[in-house]
Design an enzyme around this catalytic site. Structure first.
Site, PDB file in Angstrom:
ATOM      1  N   SER A  34       4.014  -1.190   4.194  1.00  0.00           N
ATOM      2  CA  SER A  34       4.266  -2.663   4.779  1.00  0.00           C
ATOM      3  C   SER A  34       4.408  -3.710   3.564  1.00  0.00           C
ATOM      4  O   SER A  34       3.769  -3.441   2.350  1.00  0.00           O
ATOM      5  CB  SER A  34       2.906  -2.946   5.529  1.00  0.00           C
ATOM      6  OG  SER A  34       2.798  -2.010   6.599  1.00  0.00           O
TER       7      SER A  34
ATOM      8  N   GLU B 186     -10.836  -1.923   5.953  1.00  0.00           N
ATOM      9  CA  GLU B 186     -10.318  -2.304   6.895  1.00  0.00           C
ATOM     10  C   GLU B 186     -11.225  -2.772   7.826  1.00  0.00           C
ATOM     11  O   GLU B 186     -10.593  -3.560   9.172  1.00  0.00           O
ATOM     12  CB  GLU B 186      -8.970  -1.373   7.376  1.00  0.00           C
ATOM     13  CG  GLU B 186      -7.913  -1.010   6.559  1.00  0.00           C
ATOM     14  CD  GLU B 186      -6.947  -0.045   7.015  1.00  0.00           C
ATOM     15  OE1 GLU B 186      -5.828  -0.588   6.942  1.00  0.00           O
ATOM     16  OE2 GLU B 186      -7.455   1.096   7.542  1.00  0.00           O
TER      17      GLU B 186
ATOM     18  N   GLN C 179       0.840  -1.226   0.042  1.00  0.00           N
ATOM     19  CA  GLN C 179       0.018   0.053   0.001  1.00  0.00           C
ATOM     20  C   GLN C 179       1.109   1.354  -0.079  1.00  0.00           C
ATOM     21  O   GLN C 179       1.724   1.494   1.034  1.00  0.00           O
ATOM     22  CB  GLN C 179      -0.914  -0.027   1.466  1.00  0.00           C
ATOM     23  CG  GLN C 179      -1.673   1.117   1.427  1.00  0.00           C
ATOM     24  CD  GLN C 179      -2.842   1.100   2.345  1.00  0.00           C
ATOM     25  OE1 GLN C 179      -3.288  -0.060   2.930  1.00  0.00           O
ATOM     26  NE2 GLN C 179      -3.011   2.200   3.362  1.00  0.00           N
ATOM     27  N   GLY C 180       0.764   1.918  -1.163  1.00  0.00           N
ATOM     28  CA  GLY C 180       1.758   3.079  -0.888  1.00  0.00           C
ATOM     29  C   GLY C 180       0.963   4.508  -0.840  1.00  0.00           C
ATOM     30  O   GLY C 180       0.547   5.228  -1.708  1.00  0.00           O
ATOM     31  N   TYR C 181       0.677   4.814   0.306  1.00  0.00           N
ATOM     32  CA  TYR C 181      -0.088   5.882   0.987  1.00  0.00           C
ATOM     33  C   TYR C 181       0.851   6.912   1.545  1.00  0.00           C
ATOM     34  O   TYR C 181       0.983   8.040   0.952  1.00  0.00           O
ATOM     35  CB  TYR C 181      -1.186   5.426   1.841  1.00  0.00           C
ATOM     36  CG  TYR C 181      -2.654   4.909   0.949  1.00  0.00           C
ATOM     37  CD1 TYR C 181      -2.608   4.735  -0.118  1.00  0.00           C
ATOM     38  CD2 TYR C 181      -3.655   4.894   2.022  1.00  0.00           C
ATOM     39  CE1 TYR C 181      -3.574   4.327  -0.832  1.00  0.00           C
ATOM     40  CE2 TYR C 181      -4.726   4.793   1.372  1.00  0.00           C
ATOM     41  CZ  TYR C 181      -4.792   4.148  -0.046  1.00  0.00           C
ATOM     42  OH  TYR C 181      -5.881   3.739  -0.469  1.00  0.00           O
ATOM     43  N   SER C 182       1.194   6.628   2.572  1.00  0.00           N
ATOM     44  CA  SER C 182       2.028   7.530   3.589  1.00  0.00           C
ATOM     45  C   SER C 182       3.349   8.048   2.823  1.00  0.00           C
ATOM     46  O   SER C 182       3.899   7.397   1.976  1.00  0.00           O
ATOM     47  CB  SER C 182       2.351   6.917   4.731  1.00  0.00           C
ATOM     48  OG  SER C 182       1.353   6.676   5.584  1.00  0.00           O
TER      49      SER C 182
ATOM     50  N   ASN D 252      -3.258   8.731  17.249  1.00  0.00           N
ATOM     51  CA  ASN D 252      -4.566   9.264  18.028  1.00  0.00           C
ATOM     52  C   ASN D 252      -5.149  10.460  17.943  1.00  0.00           C
ATOM     53  O   ASN D 252      -6.432  10.538  17.760  1.00  0.00           O
ATOM     54  CB  ASN D 252      -4.238   8.778  19.676  1.00  0.00           C
ATOM     55  CG  ASN D 252      -4.308   7.491  20.166  1.00  0.00           C
ATOM     56  OD1 ASN D 252      -4.618   6.663  19.493  1.00  0.00           O
ATOM     57  ND2 ASN D 252      -3.910   7.328  21.426  1.00  0.00           N
ATOM     58  N   GLU D 253      -4.464  11.469  17.798  1.00  0.00           N
ATOM     59  CA  GLU D 253      -4.830  12.809  17.729  1.00  0.00           C
ATOM     60  C   GLU D 253      -5.867  12.904  16.358  1.00  0.00           C
ATOM     61  O   GLU D 253      -6.868  13.689  16.322  1.00  0.00           O
ATOM     62  CB  GLU D 253      -3.616  13.774  17.616  1.00  0.00           C
ATOM     63  CG  GLU D 253      -2.975  13.803  18.966  1.00  0.00           C
ATOM     64  CD  GLU D 253      -1.965  12.984  19.301  1.00  0.00           C
ATOM     65  OE1 GLU D 253      -1.502  12.565  20.192  1.00  0.00           O
ATOM     66  OE2 GLU D 253      -1.678  12.012  18.328  1.00  0.00           O
TER      67      GLU D 253
END
Length: 392
Positions: free
Chosen positions: A168, A255, A131-134, A375-376
């Site tokens: 990942s 997900e 997965q090429g997102y971030s 979390n934020e």
């Protein structure tokens, strides 16, 4: 009717157990209870063979429609499979990204040609996806991506320049789906969510460099992926060019569902290990430890109930929006509990096969509340999208 359904499901549960007992042995025995890629001793090549063994047994694509080669099993039986799979020692699934994230997105947005080309390899356990997102500077704020894609006028191919990070399994995958900014479909001054494209890109090519990231555990699950003129066919974009953000968000929505119950079954295995250790080493005599063990058990039951509720097709998105926040905080606390039950032993470099996994659990779980949205960010999403609160 309920009695009949129960009998059918119990027969299915027995079928899963019997198949796992016969097949997860011999050469596959080293994979038993292996957490997944990035955990110590996880043999990726053997895990791929295991995926193909699952496929031959008819245990991939359980929820897929029959027209795509799946079994279209009811939700109850999908839940049974995922839970029994872990109880029988099934290893972390290296085909998870392709089967549970990309495949449903292909079914929803792919062309007939794309479905025919990619779904069979995912189902058979022969094609693996990353997965090429971030990106650096665009992790939780995914809309800030800077990777660009443009068309080669001579060939019609997409040409990609940029960098992805925390990718990942890229070093064990043949393909990657890449969210990029297109040179078409957007306009100056438009929203930063506009003008994107989700591309299907082969990883084994010139112009792609994969650098594994060594983690605190000493292993590598994540990677940096660099695109320097990498190419993919002009037809290999999901959905219309410019609507990549919409497609990417649909994929992230996949997900949730029955597959998350497999994750929770693995959590149950970890909790059971901690309880067993607490009984052996006497930590269970501490009332505070007993209280935390009970709280962990109740929390896990709550996660399961939430996952079942959010798996329903008519569930509002706001119900599922709390899932990542809930499980990641629970799992991080479980890692802390594992270390407290280990006591002084947790400070040592452990080699005991019964103790080291709990030490590794603590190390791995530290990142749970950071990756896939901190979390934020999760709280902002819950406030804005689930509760409809104005942006501050």
């Amino acid at each position: 009717m309920k009695m009949q359904e129960s009998e059918i499901n119990e027969a299915f549960r027995a079928e899963v157990r019997e198949w796992m007992g016969r097949h997860l042995q011999g050469r596959f025995a080293p994979l038993k209870h292996a957490a997944g890629l990035g955990s110590e001793g996880y043999d990726a090549a053997l895990a791929k063979e295991w995926e193909q063994e699952l496929a031959r047994g008819g245990w991939t694509g359980l929820g897929w429609e029959v027209q795509y080669g799946g079994r279209h099993l009811p939700l109850a039986q999908q839940v049974i499979f995922h839970e029994e799979y872990v109880r029988c020692g099934g290893p972390g699934r290296i085909g998870h990204i392709g089967e549970t994230l990309l495949a449903p997105t292909l079914m929803a947005y792919g062309t007939p040609e794309q479905k025919a080309r990619f779904l069979p390899g995912i189902l058979a356990g022969t094609d693996y996806w990353a997965q090429g997102y971030s990106e650096p500077g665009a992790g939780s704020d995914l809309a800030a991506i800077r990777t660009k894609a443009h068309r080669d006028e001579a060939t019609g191919e997409w040409v990609i320049h940029g960098q992805k990070v925390w990718t990942s399994w890229a070093h064990e995958s043949e393909w990657i789906f890449v969210l990029a900014r297109a040179d078409e479909g957007g306009a100056p001054g438009a929203s930063k969510h506009a003008g994107m494209v989700l591309l299907l890109v082969p990883l084994k090519q010139a112009g792609v460099e994969i650098r594994p990231i060594r983690q605190i555990t000493g292993t590598s699950e994540f990677n940096e992926v660099f695109f320097d003129g990498a190419r993919t066919e002009g037809s290999l974009h999901l959905g219309p060019v410019g609507d990549g953000w919409k497609v990417a968000m649909y994929l992230l929505g996949c997900e949730r569902g029955a597959s998350t119950l497999g994750q929770q079954a693995h959590f149950r295995h970890e909790l059971d290990q901690i309880i067993a250790l607490a009984r052996r080493n006497g930590a269970a005599r501490d009332p505070l430890i007993r209280q935390r063990l009970a709280k962990a058990d109740l929390g896990l039951q709550t996660l399961r109930s939430h996952a079942l509720r959010s798996s329903a097709d008519d569930t509002p998105a706001r119900v599922a929006s709390v899932s990542k926040y809930a499980w990641s905080n629970w799992h991080r606390s479980l890692g802390e509990l594992a270390m407290d039950v280990l006591g002084e032993q947790g400070e040592l470099a452990l080699s005991d096969p019964d103790l080291r996994p709990l030490q590794q659990l603590w190390l791995v779980s530290r990142a749970d509340t950071i990756y896939a949205g901190t979390n934020e960010i999760q709280m902002n999403l819950m406030a804005e999208r689930a509760l409809g609160m104005p942006r501050g």
